[in-house]
Design a protein around this motif. Structure first.
Motif, PDB file in Angstrom:
ATOM      1  N   SER A 757      -2.392   5.634  -7.731  1.00 55.29           N
ATOM      2  CA  SER A 757      -3.178   6.673  -7.075  1.00 55.29           C
ATOM      3  C   SER A 757      -2.472   7.244  -5.854  1.00 55.29           C
ATOM      4  O   SER A 757      -1.798   6.527  -5.113  1.00 55.29           O
ATOM      5  CB  SER A 757      -4.546   6.125  -6.663  1.00 55.29           C
ATOM      6  OG  SER A 757      -5.339   7.159  -6.104  1.00 55.29           O
ATOM      7  N   GLY A 758      -2.665   8.533  -5.651  1.00 56.71           N
ATOM      8  CA  GLY A 758      -2.181   9.178  -4.446  1.00 56.71           C
ATOM      9  C   GLY A 758      -3.255   9.290  -3.382  1.00 56.71           C
ATOM     10  O   GLY A 758      -3.031   9.905  -2.334  1.00 56.71           O
ATOM     11  N   VAL A 759      -4.419   8.695  -3.640  1.00 57.78           N
ATOM     12  CA  VAL A 759      -5.529   8.723  -2.691  1.00 57.78           C
ATOM     13  C   VAL A 759      -5.466   7.451  -1.859  1.00 57.78           C
ATOM     14  O   VAL A 759      -5.647   6.349  -2.384  1.00 57.78           O
ATOM     15  CB  VAL A 759      -6.883   8.817  -3.425  1.00 57.78           C
ATOM     16  CG1 VAL A 759      -8.032   8.871  -2.425  1.00 57.78           C
ATOM     17  CG2 VAL A 759      -6.896  10.041  -4.337  1.00 57.78           C
ATOM     18  N   PHE A 760      -5.212   7.574  -0.552  1.00 62.23           N
ATOM     19  CA  PHE A 760      -4.856   6.397   0.236  1.00 62.23           C
ATOM     20  C   PHE A 760      -5.994   5.386   0.370  1.00 62.23           C
ATOM     21  O   PHE A 760      -5.756   4.236   0.708  1.00 62.23           O
ATOM     22  CB  PHE A 760      -4.310   6.800   1.607  1.00 62.23           C
ATOM     23  CG  PHE A 760      -5.347   7.144   2.636  1.00 62.23           C
ATOM     24  CD1 PHE A 760      -5.771   6.204   3.554  1.00 62.23           C
ATOM     25  CD2 PHE A 760      -5.896   8.413   2.677  1.00 62.23           C
ATOM     26  CE1 PHE A 760      -6.716   6.515   4.507  1.00 62.23           C
ATOM     27  CE2 PHE A 760      -6.837   8.734   3.629  1.00 62.23           C
ATOM     28  CZ  PHE A 760      -7.259   7.785   4.555  1.00 62.23           C
ATOM     29  N   MET A 761      -7.241   5.785   0.112  1.00 57.47           N
ATOM     30  CA  MET A 761      -8.349   4.832   0.151  1.00 57.47           C
ATOM     31  C   MET A 761      -8.541   4.112  -1.187  1.00 57.47           C
ATOM     32  O   MET A 761      -9.382   3.231  -1.312  1.00 57.47           O
ATOM     33  CB  MET A 761      -9.639   5.540   0.546  1.00 57.47           C
ATOM     34  CG  MET A 761      -9.730   5.908   2.023  1.00 57.47           C
ATOM     35  SD  MET A 761      -9.673   4.468   3.110  1.00 57.47           S
ATOM     36  CE  MET A 761     -11.284   3.742   2.781  1.00 57.47           C
ATOM     37  N   SER A 762      -7.774   4.497  -2.190  1.00 55.14           N
ATOM     38  CA  SER A 762      -7.890   3.855  -3.504  1.00 55.14           C
ATOM     39  C   SER A 762      -7.318   2.444  -3.463  1.00 55.14           C
ATOM     40  O   SER A 762      -6.314   2.178  -2.791  1.00 55.14           O
ATOM     41  CB  SER A 762      -7.149   4.675  -4.559  1.00 55.14           C
ATOM     42  OG  SER A 762      -7.025   3.948  -5.772  1.00 55.14           O
ATOM     43  N   LYS A 763      -7.912   1.554  -4.221  1.00 51.72           N
ATOM     44  CA  LYS A 763      -7.393   0.190  -4.328  1.00 51.72           C
ATOM     45  C   LYS A 763      -6.071   0.153  -5.094  1.00 51.72           C
ATOM     46  O   LYS A 763      -5.388  -0.871  -5.117  1.00 51.72           O
ATOM     47  CB  LYS A 763      -8.423  -0.713  -4.991  1.00 51.72           C
ATOM     48  CG  LYS A 763      -8.831  -0.293  -6.397  1.00 51.72           C
ATOM     49  CD  LYS A 763      -9.957  -1.171  -6.939  1.00 51.72           C
ATOM     50  CE  LYS A 763     -10.449  -0.695  -8.308  1.00 51.72           C
ATOM     51  NZ  LYS A 763     -11.573  -1.516  -8.802  1.00 51.72           N
ATOM     52  N   HIS A 764      -5.737   1.276  -5.705  1.00 57.23           N
ATOM     53  CA  HIS A 764      -4.489   1.354  -6.477  1.00 57.23           C
ATOM     54  C   HIS A 764      -3.444   2.236  -5.791  1.00 57.23           C
ATOM     55  O   HIS A 764      -2.544   2.766  -6.430  1.00 57.23           O
ATOM     56  CB  HIS A 764      -4.772   1.883  -7.886  1.00 57.23           C
ATOM     57  CG  HIS A 764      -5.760   1.060  -8.645  1.00 57.23           C
ATOM     58  ND1 HIS A 764      -5.556  -0.274  -8.912  1.00 57.23           N
ATOM     59  CD2 HIS A 764      -6.978   1.376  -9.168  1.00 57.23           C
ATOM     60  CE1 HIS A 764      -6.604  -0.753  -9.581  1.00 57.23           C
ATOM     61  NE2 HIS A 764      -7.472   0.222  -9.735  1.00 57.23           N
ATOM     62  N   TYR A 765      -3.565   2.384  -4.477  1.00 53.85           N
ATOM     63  CA  TYR A 765      -2.621   3.201  -3.707  1.00 53.85           C
ATOM     64  C   TYR A 765      -1.262   2.520  -3.583  1.00 53.85           C
ATOM     65  O   TYR A 765      -0.227   3.174  -3.620  1.00 53.85           O
ATOM     66  CB  TYR A 765      -3.201   3.465  -2.316  1.00 53.85           C
ATOM     67  CG  TYR A 765      -2.457   4.465  -1.473  1.00 53.85           C
ATOM     68  CD1 TYR A 765      -2.419   5.815  -1.835  1.00 53.85           C
ATOM     69  CD2 TYR A 765      -1.812   4.082  -0.297  1.00 53.85           C
ATOM     70  CE1 TYR A 765      -1.761   6.750  -1.052  1.00 53.85           C
ATOM     71  CE2 TYR A 765      -1.153   5.008   0.498  1.00 53.85           C
ATOM     72  CZ  TYR A 765      -1.123   6.343   0.120  1.00 53.85           C
ATOM     73  OH  TYR A 765      -0.471   7.262   0.908  1.00 53.85           O
ATOM     74  N   ALA A 766      -1.273   1.197  -3.431  1.00 51.18           N
ATOM     75  CA  ALA A 766      -0.006   0.478  -3.216  1.00 51.18           C
ATOM     76  C   ALA A 766      -0.047  -0.924  -3.810  1.00 51.18           C
ATOM     77  O   ALA A 766       0.667  -1.810  -3.350  1.00 51.18           O
ATOM     78  CB  ALA A 766       0.300   0.410  -1.728  1.00 51.18           C
TER      79      ALA A 766
END
Length: 821
Positions: A757-766
């Protein structure tokens, strides 16, 4: 005191309330991974299962719903990335970023990529009912549905971006940026030309490997009006642009495929890792797409509906950069009596001109006049120092040939055989790509896919030539390097020079042989390969050539320098015993790259100057040239032209560089050599577009920094510039690592640098960052039963039914049966 306590309590309450508000406000941007979502563009229900890493597995009843749903889901995770990518090649970044990106917009407007995209859409979308155009339009409908009615990314709000529909032109513009990032010739040719014409051919002996000193050369036309001293400004301008562009930049790759004769299972194993500039979010978006008669597991670029790398149950394909030369600069001749005309074979011809208007945020519009010759656009006005010089044009195959690369990948996404693959790869004109292929029937193949230019025999394509030496034609695809089912049962590509075809070695900016030789050596060391064994090759960090270069330096230098201190001797011993590994805890790479920088600096800065010398710190041409230079005792580079009465030798330079290396490392890292760790100086930070704006935004949007392994020209190539300060910030590396085993296709593995994800609040950001940096892999799930049983997040997309649709149902029973609710 009581008043102060009350004020303090009020302040604490306000801080708490603001924090709570901020928390829930930021949470509102999180992608929706579960629940129900009604969408107006669907015909039937679509089920989307997200695995533990946020990879969507999309199940639809038909392709129209599939691509609509995929466009929506893709935008949910990567909308801002799509926005940035579509604006780069079309020259529209300044609309949202202001004057700081104006130089990018001027450059890409000059290249006229957007014009080429419009032509492609007009040509390829003339048939609105083709399967290709239908899939593209449904994908875009999904993207635009999310754009207008989904959660607006916080970046849109921070930058004040106005929402505009995504169009087919945007898809081709994104492809145009990708093509530009593959073209090394944009940077290299001007520098080679300057060195030749200001220093002499002898200085090219150790830089351009195709030049053999002393051989007879056909005299070339030489433009005596050119100011060669400023030509490197083109290299500097393009290098600065590519180094500072806030989006991924393609710069290398590895891929290999083994037939069943080489594997334990007797089935094909396929591996690929494309080397791309690091960024956040990662360049690739993984997704699995399925209908009753179609399935694909793909790696997608933001904004493009078809995967560039992928597989289904029958076939797999991947890419590396071909590195053929498809960019050339030309000295044009102006009519002395009419500056609006340039020379052609039969006289004079008027420049084609177009005025481009660039909108700039918080500033006045900027107009630029672009002149174009038969070769291509004149680049003087976008290159500092060339504005008042004779015109130089740039020829780029991408803007001269049909733009059919999107159709090529559409074909690959829908293929099931080696014949279908070959039909599709023939459509790729530019950028040049090596397409690697394997299938369940045991076939393996490699095609160099590109329109390869033909030149006159006397032309040197690595430098700026007269307009008279422009390309004369293209080779037919049958003459491209290619191989299907070799007897060896093994094919590979590491951006290195392909073998000759009909006695011709096609010119290009090929990578050094290091990675290729290492891959061949490792593959030939075994005959029963498995996925677990291949994982070790994909993450291999040993250089065979670097220890040999180090040994040459140590053997030549004056050993008396070792008497200067204990650390001189210790540093010498560490390099002498180095096996070429680039592990995080290794100390030898710390020393080696500092020494290499010092040698190049001492040898070349006197001739090139600091600014032009930067060219020698990165890129394929310098990397390929370093071993040649180090081994050439008679190279003209060793003499410092500023010391008039002294002629320095290779031994002098090596000795001085070694001494300086020990002293500098002592100042930078301390005198305890045992504490020198590669991970302390070789680091990576995955930077977001907004994260580059300030330290505060960097902490919010960027991922890292991390100390990393790998290095230049090892298989796990985590690349960097040979910096002046001894800190090596990773610029690029494997943008994914994929291993596909046709004996167990549903348990293939992969990894990307940060997250889906490119949404920084996503749990899948990094959530993949640590795994990636530790050489770990995760599963690429394709089995529906397993996906349904394992995936915790399920998003159901249902059609919104209007009154007209309800009235078409004759009864309540029909209404339910035709799934109008």
């Amino acid at each position: 005191m009581k008043i102060l306590k009350k004020i303090f309590k009020i302040v604490l309450i306000l801080i708490a309330l603001i924090s709570i508000f901020a928390f829930f406000y930021l949470r509102s941007f999180k992608p929706q991974y579960s629940g129900l979502k009604k969408l107006p563009g669907l015909q039937n229900t679509v089920n989307v299962y997200f695995d533990d890493y946020g990879i969507p597995h999309i199940y639809a009843q038909n392709k129209a719903d599939l691509y609509y749903a995929f466009g929506y889901i893709h935008a949910q995770d990567r909308l801002f990335q799509m926005e940035i990518l579509r604006r780069i090649a079309s020259g529209r970044l300044s609309e949202i970023a202001g004057t700081k990106t104006l130089k990018y917009d001027k450059f890409f407007r000059t290249l006229q990529v957007d014009k080429k995209s419009k032509e492609a859409v007009k040509h390829f979308f003339s048939d609105n009912n083709s399967d290709f155009t239908t899939d593209v339009k449904n994908y875009l409908k999904g993207v635009n549905e999310y754009l207008h009615n989904g959660k607006t990314p916080i970046e849109y709000q921070l930058m004040g971006i106005k929402k505009e529909d995504f169009t087919p032109e945007d898809i081709f513009n994104i492809a145009g940026y990708m093509a530009f990032s593959f073209a090394e010739g944009f940077k290299s040719d001007p520098m080679i030309t300057k060195i030749r014409n200001t220093l002499g051919e002898d200085y090219l002996k150790d830089i351009v490997s195709s030049y053999v000193p002393g051989t007879e050369r056909i005299p070339l036309h030489k433009d005596t009006s050119a100011d060669y001293s400023v030509l490197s400004n083109i290299t500097v301008s393009v290098s600065e642009l590519t180094e500072s562009l806030p989006v991924p930049f393609f710069n290398g790759s590895n891929s290999w495929v083994l037939s069943g004769s080489r594997t334990k299972s007797g089935k094909v194993i396929f591996a690929n890792d494309a080397h791309i500039a690091y960024s956040q979010p990662s360049v690739w978006y993984e997704a699995y797409l399925e209908t009753p008669d179609f399935n694909l597991y793909g790696n997608f670029i933001a904004g493009i509906p078809f995967s560039l790398i992928g597989h289904n149950h029958d076939v797999a394909w991947g890419i590396t950069m071909f590195e053929n030369d498809d960019v050339n600069y030309y000295f044009e001749e102006l009519n002395p009596n009419n500056s609006n005309e340039y020379k052609v074979a039969d006289g004079w011809k008027k420049f084609k001109t177009v005025t481009e208007n660039i909108k700039v945020k918080d500033s006045a519009d900027v107009k630029i006049l672009i002149k174009t010759t038969d070769r291509g656009p004149v680049i003087n006005d976008v290159t500092k120092g060339l504005e008042d010089k004779n015109p130089i044009s740039v020829f780029w195959t991408y803007t001269h040939q049909p733009l059919s690369i999107i159709q090529a990948f559409y074909g690959l996404n829908n293929m099931h055989s080696v014949k279908e693959a070959e039909k599709s790869v023939k459509l790729i004109n530019a950028p040049g790509l090596n397409i690697m292929y394997g299938d369940k029937n045991g076939n393996i193949a490699y095609w160099a896919s590109a329109s390869i230019l033909k030149y006159k025999d006397s032309v040197k394509t690595d430098r700026i030539e007269s307009w008279k030496n422009a390309p004369v034609a293209y080779y037919d695809f049958k003459d491209n390097p290619q191989y299907v089912n070799p007897p060896s049962g093994f094919l590979y590509s590491a951006n290195n020079q392909p073998d000759s075809v009909n006695g011709i070695l096609y010119p290009g900016y090929y990578a050094p042989e290091d990675r290729a030789k290492r891959i061949i050596s490792l593959i030939n060391s075994d005959s029963d390969w498995t996925v677990d064994k291949i994982k070790k090759i994909s993450t291999d960090v040993t250089s065979v050539k670097a220890p040999k270069i180090a040994a040459e330096i140590l053997n030549v230098m004056n050993k008396n320098v070792l008497l200067k201190s204990k650390n001189h001797k210790k540093v010498f011993d560490i390099l002498k015993n180095w096996d070429g590994n680039h592990f995080k805890e290794s100390s030898a790479p710390v020393i080696y790259y500092r020494l290499l920088r010092k040698i190049l600096e001492f040898a070349m800065v006197d001739e090139l100057g600091e600014k032009d010398f930067d060219y020698m710190t990165h890129g394929h041409t310098p990397a390929r040239s370093i071993p040649v230079l180090i081994s050439d005792d008679s190279s003209v580079w060793w003499d410092n032209i500023k010391t008039k009465n002294i002629k320095e030798t290779r031994k002098d330079i090596f000795t001085a560089a070694f001494d300086s290396t020990v002293i500098c490392l002592g100042k930078e890292l301390g005198n305890d050599v045992d504490n020198y760790k590669w991970k302390d100086v070789h680091t990576v930070e995955y930077k977001h577009f907004i994260g580059r704006a300030s330290p505060l935004f960097a902490k919010i949007f960027n991922v890292g920094p991390f100390g990393v392994w790998g290095g230049r020209e090892v298989i796990n190539k985590i690349d960097f510039n040979l910096s002046k300060n001894g800190k090596y910030q990773a610029k690029s590396g494997p943008s994914m690592r994929i291993i596909i085993d046709f004996s167990d296709i549903e348990n293939s593995v992969s990894i990307i640098p940060t997250g889906q994800s490119g949404v920084f609040m996503s749990k899948h950001y990094a959530d993949q960052a640590q795994m990636y940096n530790n050489g770990k892999f995760r599963k690429q799930m394709m089995n529906k039963k397993e996906i349904i049983s394992v995936c915790k997040d399920k998003l159901v997309l249902e059609p919104i039914v209007g009154l007209a649709e309800k009235l078409r149902c004759a009864s309540i029973l029909d209404f339910v049966r035709c799934r109008c609710i």
